[in-house]
Each structure stands twice: as C-alpha cells, then as structure tokens.
Enzyme design. Sequence first.
Site, mmCIF file in Angstrom:
data_model
loop_
_atom_site.group_PDB
_atom_site.id
_atom_site.type_symbol
_atom_site.label_atom_id
_atom_site.label_comp_id
_atom_site.label_asym_id
_atom_site.label_seq_id
_atom_site.Cartn_x
_atom_site.Cartn_y
_atom_site.Cartn_z
ATOM 1 N N HIS A 239 0.836 -1.196 0.000
ATOM 2 C CA HIS A 239 0.000 0.000 0.000
ATOM 3 C C HIS A 239 0.874 1.251 0.000
ATOM 4 C CE1 HIS A 239 -3.316 -2.699 1.268
ATOM 5 N NE2 HIS A 239 -4.093 -1.768 0.757
ATOM 6 N N LYS B 179 -0.509 4.478 4.602
ATOM 7 C CA LYS B 179 -1.321 3.416 5.192
ATOM 8 C C LYS B 179 -0.804 3.103 6.595
ATOM 9 C CE LYS B 179 -4.237 -0.191 4.908
ATOM 10 N NZ LYS B 179 -5.697 -0.033 4.919
#
Length: 267
Positions: A155, A159
Amino acid sequence: MNRIGVFGANGRMGQALLQATYQDNNSEIAAAYVRKTSDFFGINVGPIIGVNDIEQTFCALEQTNCTNVDVLIDFTLPQGMLVHLAYAVANQIPMVIGTTGLTAEEFAKLQQAAKTIPIVFSRNFSVGINLLLNLVQTAAKTLSDEIDIEIFEAHHRHKIDAPSGTALAIGEAIAEAKGWDHNEVARYERHQDHVAKSQNEIGYSVLRAGDIVGEHTAYFASIGERLEITHKASSRMTFAQGAVRAAGWLKNKPAGLYDMQDVLGFK
C-alpha cells in the site's frame, strides 16, 4: 433515490466516495461531513470533485439534519468512526463502514450497534477482492496439507495498519477453509526465527511505498509448483463504487451486521 452522507469527505477516500455517489444513477450526495476546523468546511462540494451541479457545501455533523440522509458511509479512522457510529445509532440511520485497524473492543462496539441498525462492514469493498476471497478458500480446500501459504500486500506510504485489513481478511478466509484458528496460525514476523517454517501457518509480508493504492497476493506453494492469486487496485474509485453499491443494497434492510459477500450474493 438513495441519499448518502459521507464522513471524512475532505480526504482522498472521502472525495472518491463523493464522486462515486454522484456518478451512481440511484444515489445522491446528501451530506459531505468534515470537521469545523477543516479548510473544506463551508465551501462547495462540486469544484472539489470536478462537477458543477452540486449545491451542497462541506458541513459539520452537528449542522446537518439527519432526516435528509438515508445511509451513512464511513472510511475514517477508528476513533472518529465510533463517534459517527453512535450518531447513526441515535438517529437510526444505516451505515456502511470501511474503517480498518479496529481493535477487538472497537469491533465489539460495532457488533453491538448492528443489533440496532443495519451495517455493512467490510475491510475491502472491491468486487474483485471479494471474488478473490472465494477463490483462496477453494485453493485452500483443494491443495494438499503440505502446501506453504503466504500473503503479501502493498500500500501507499500513508497506510497506517499493517498487515492491511484486506490481507487479514484473505488469511482469515484461508484459515476458515482449512479449519484453523487464524489467531494461532498467523505469522507476522520471522526475523529472529532459526527453524524452518511450518505448513500449518499463514505468513504475512508488508510493503509501504509511494502511492500504491493496494496490491494483495495469496501464495500457495509446494515442491515443483506455485499458485498465486493476485488482486491489484489502481484507483480508489474501485472501493468507493463498491461502498455506494453496498449503501444501495443496505437501504431498508433489517438491523444486522452484513459484509460485502452479502451485498454481492456470494453467501
């Protein structure tokens, strides 16, 4: 027409949810919630999401008449989500929740709220990911017990939770298919291990970098072959469109805790 209120409307996911609501023929933006301290507070929603025919302005929760909203959508952080959840319960408004990183105590509060209002909670609202959850269960049931099972996810740098909620959902689906207790078989680090891995475990690997929207791969590896089941998201609109779809499905449902598998008819 499904009148949708979006929490955290100034964030990247919030703006995607507003766009998805606007683009959906059966939905309309009823409220775009931000904090009063936000730079977005009081300004028109339209220019922010690139359209001209929206009259709503970004507003604070306490300013908006709740009767104008049919369903609330929340992808904010756990602390804020719980405040919004209490508001939804107090006003008997269905809720779609995509907040991840919940503790057991926070999830218990969500479950308690679902006894009063209908809630769709999912760690990932992508149709593709929810299909992947079914595929990994098929693989786990079909392949031999000597298989090595690992999950990789990537990600963007912002994140916070790791592994992601989606990665955990994949691991939990595999554990269910294998008849395992996920909490007992999940392995999150091996940097001080000095023994070979067991086939009765699910290992997690995490990457955080740049602007990666979301990538997840479940590996099923044996001697001589390897099966990889991968999903890659290139836009937050994938998740936003799924959430709006869930909001349309949720309207007029009885109180209860549902997930995206219910919405898509996979159950």
